[in-house]
Design an enzyme around this catalytic site. Sequence first.
Site, short mmCIF file in Angstrom:
data_model
loop_
_atom_site.label_atom_id
_atom_site.label_comp_id
_atom_site.label_asym_id
_atom_site.label_seq_id
_atom_site.Cartn_x
_atom_site.Cartn_y
_atom_site.Cartn_z
N CYS A 41 9.38 -7.71 5.07
CA CYS A 41 9.22 -6.72 4.39
C CYS A 41 9.59 -5.52 5.21
O CYS A 41 10.36 -4.54 4.51
CB CYS A 41 7.81 -6.53 3.72
SG CYS A 41 7.11 -7.90 2.84
N VAL A 75 12.11 -2.66 3.98
CA VAL A 75 11.52 -1.36 3.33
C VAL A 75 12.39 -0.18 4.11
O VAL A 75 12.96 0.79 3.34
CB VAL A 75 10.31 -0.97 3.47
CG1 VAL A 75 9.63 0.30 3.16
CG2 VAL A 75 9.58 -2.16 2.57
S1 SF4 Z 1 4.29 -8.78 5.39
FE1 SF4 Z 1 6.06 -9.28 4.01
S2 SF4 Z 1 7.24 -10.39 5.28
FE2 SF4 Z 1 5.27 -10.41 6.19
S3 SF4 Z 1 4.28 -12.17 5.58
FE3 SF4 Z 1 3.78 -10.73 4.34
S4 SF4 Z 1 5.20 -10.70 2.59
FE4 SF4 Z 1 6.20 -11.77 4.31
#
Ligand code: SF4
Length: 512
Positions: free
Chosen positions: A153, A157
């Site tokens: 993520c 982002v």
């Molecule tokens: S923060 Fe985002 S990438 Fe990391 S485990 Fe959670 S959903 Fe998955």
Amino acid sequence: MAQNPGEVLDHFNLFRQPEYVEMLTNKKKNFENPVPDQEVEKIRDWTKTQEYREKNFSRTAVTINPAKACQPLGAVFVAAGFEGTLPFVHGSQGCVAYYRSHFSRHFKEPTSCVSSSMTEDAAVFGGLKNMVEGLANAYSLYKPKMIAVSTTCMAEVIGDDLNAFIKNAKEQGSVPQEFDVPYAHTPAFVGSHVTGYDNALKGILTHFWNGRERVADEKINFIGGFDGYVVGNIREIRRMFDLMGIGYTILCDPSDTWDTPTDGQFRMYDGGTTLEETKLALNAKATVSFQEFCTEKSLGFCAEKGQEVLALNHPIGVAGTDKFLMEIARLTGKPVPEALTRERGRLLDAIADSSAHIHGKRFAIYGDPDFTYGMAGFLMELGAEPVHVLATNGGSAWQTKVTELLESSPFGKGCHAYAGRDLWHMRSLLFTEPVDFLIGNTYGKYLERDTGTPLIRIGFPIFDRHHHHRYPIWGYQGGLNLLVKVLDRIFDDLDRNTNVPAKSDYSYDIIR
Ligand code: SF4
């Protein structure tokens, strides 16, 4: 209570000691803002009603216990299926610890995966420095043949550009220019682990195939998709292909990575599709996938390259396997051998032997789109009713396809597919339209406790039972394994419900 080194208590017993019971009671009273037990029960009962189900199904702003994981998990799965490949996730360490532990807990094997360790400064200024250092460290410490990069993520982002970053890292000497570093953007806030599988596999195929000329040959590529039974399933597929005598390439084969022997040697990498095979797979006549909804982009890419593509949905049971084998026979011109025809007959025989116990039983199923589709079809083959079929990561195309499948059989009457719903929705379904058994992954044990619906553990992840992944669920042999798993639970339940002496034990039979 202090532990006694001479007799260390496991948590089962430790937290039942009076000191802990008192401490936990006081914690609840003083810190957890408790409401009276009566009130809790009242609300609990209300959440079992049709009225609550309607409210539950109209919620839009929150997901509760989704039956899916995030995209990078699928990308790590793909990387584990290629020779000497190190999965490298551009993002934070915590995410990667989750992928490693998720796979290690399911397969009971260590899973290697590194991160670029992005922290606050990278979140503000971008993660280029992390990529440059991370690739250099991973290359020199773990000596991979290939590093497959995906993203969490955080990297998505802030908009880190993997193509530019990897080029930059190569220019700065992190890895040699010619070293293979395929990549895929895997934004975790859209799609699921199956989307991540698809993106990552397409990323690897793109890396090896783009810029090469295709010289068509007669081989078949096979893609299994994200699959918790990959260790047993891929070996079963190889066995079936070998019996048919066809030339094939398994694209992404982690069956050895997640099943290394204990012989004194640690294997960070084991087995997998070789990089040479991956390159040559461009020339294949056709690519067959066992997971239509898990490999849409990869199959689209294969089709762009001129290959015939075929998407199946987890061929489980007789009809699914028949279709698979007949398509392979059509594609290759090789007949289905007698040995497989006999296996088919044996599965049919087993189904006939047990049909009295399965016929008419009502099931709820949840899991990935292709698994739930295949499983629903197999249950109807057995004369059972897949009353609720739920896939959190299923879309409208999946829902339409499952609905058509249910409508194609009298055993699908009154059964429904639920796309995009979660396990809290499933809870409402189980209370308002009860079924005999629930089929799903380990997380279903809470639904089992809550609703009293016996859980048959089939899916991913299975954390609290061991070694299921070693047994195939695809093909006729896989169908037999699933049949036994379902029957065992039916008989366990039958025994449990008939074992009270002088009350119900007139049916507590030795012979079932
Ligand atoms: S923060 Fe985002 S990438 Fe990391 S485990 Fe959670 S959903 Fe998955």
